[in-house]
Design an enzyme around this catalytic site. Structure first.
Site, PDB file in Angstrom:
ATOM      1  N   GLU A 119      45.409  45.568  47.313  1.00  0.00           N
ATOM      2  CA  GLU A 119      45.563  45.194  45.910  1.00  0.00           C
ATOM      3  C   GLU A 119      45.287  46.366  44.977  1.00  0.00           C
ATOM      4  OE1 GLU A 119      44.103  40.732  47.177  1.00  0.00           O
ATOM      5  OE2 GLU A 119      42.854  41.918  45.811  1.00  0.00           O
ATOM      6  N   GLU A 139      43.241  37.223  53.448  1.00  0.00           N
ATOM      7  CA  GLU A 139      42.459  36.274  52.659  1.00  0.00           C
ATOM      8  C   GLU A 139      42.697  34.815  53.043  1.00  0.00           C
ATOM      9  OE1 GLU A 139      42.965  39.771  49.710  1.00  0.00           O
ATOM     10  OE2 GLU A 139      44.061  38.885  51.385  1.00  0.00           O
TER      11      GLU A 139
END
Length: 261
Positions: A119, A139
């Site tokens: 990210e 995640e």
């Protein structure tokens, strides 16, 4: 100019220096593959503020040790649930600060880039990957949520279907495949990564800075509205996941735990 920050005698989680108009920011937790905790989030934001104040013409974001960033530090004490919304907002603010940096930001990625590690790279303007780089979004399988506008930026780069595959399945992507799908700009030999990133940064810093900054601002503006909506949605989703408090380690609790060992 060279600046670092630390507290309580511990090494800084982030190193920052500006020389010849190029800022270099390094994640500096090599013992845990630069896993992200609350202290690193705070120091990384401060580092981007420093390079902006120094009027750097370009910035390189890299990691010390064997990896770029192995994701959130799930081994440290979890954050107090009551503080989680504020911690989430501070992490989301990294996206805003990186994207708002007037200078182009180049991610130099080697080794593992996992979760928030990918990210952070997505927030940058250019991504150069070493041949040994591996990208992964774990995640969903860990009961966590993607953050840092990945829900907006990833589909823009690789397309909606591929983005869903990467996030929902969490399978690793090597450097060559990352280049093929548009996740990175270029791939270089591992030993040439920083030279390649610094060469490109020097080239950018040597251009008329006002024009370069305006070009970055114009290109960023094309996605900004969607990014802000994504950041807000991700916070809401993160607070509803199975392990929200595990998203961010508590740096105070972590320090106390280390002292007790």
């Amino acid at each position: 100019m060279s600046e670092t920050r630390s507290g309580g005698g511990r090494p800084p989680s982030v190193e920052c220096e500006v020389e010849g108009g190029v800022g270099v920011i390094r994640l500096n937790r090599p013992e845990c593959l630069n896993a992200v905790d609350g202290a690193l989030v705070e120091e990384l934001g401060e580092a981007f503020d420093r390079v902006a104040r120094a009027h750097a013409g370009a910035v390189v974001l890299a990691g010390r040790g064997r990896a770029f960033c192995a994701g959130h530090d799930l081994k440290e004490p979890a954050a107090d649930p009551a503080e989680l919304p504020a911690r989430l907002e501070r992490t989301q603010d990294l996206t805003r600060r990186i994207r708002a940096c007037p200078a182009p930001v180049i991610a130099a990625v080697h080794g593992h880039a996992v979760g928030i590690g990918v990210e952070l790279a997505l927030c940058c303007d250019l991504v150069i990957a070493a041949e040994d780089a591996r990208f992964r979004f774990p995640e969903a399988g860990l009961g966590l949520s993607i953050t840092n506008a990945a829900s907006r930026l990833l589909p823009l780069l690789v397309g909606p279907l591929k983005a869903k595959e990467l996030v929902l399945l969490g399978e690793p992507v090597d450097a060559a495949e990352a280049h093929r799908i548009g996740l990175v700009n270029t791939v270089v030999p591992a030993g040439a990564l920083m030279d390649a990133a610094l060469e490109r940064a020097a080239r950018l810093a040597g251009q008329p800075r006002a024009a370069t900054a305006l070009a970055k601002e114009a290109l960023t503006a094309g996605t900004e509205q969607g990014v802000e909506a994504a950041l807000e949605l991700e916070v809401r989703h993160a607070l509803r996941t199975e392990r929200p408090a595990a998203l961010f380690a508590d740096p105070v609790g972590a320090s106390r735990a280390r002292d007790a060992r």
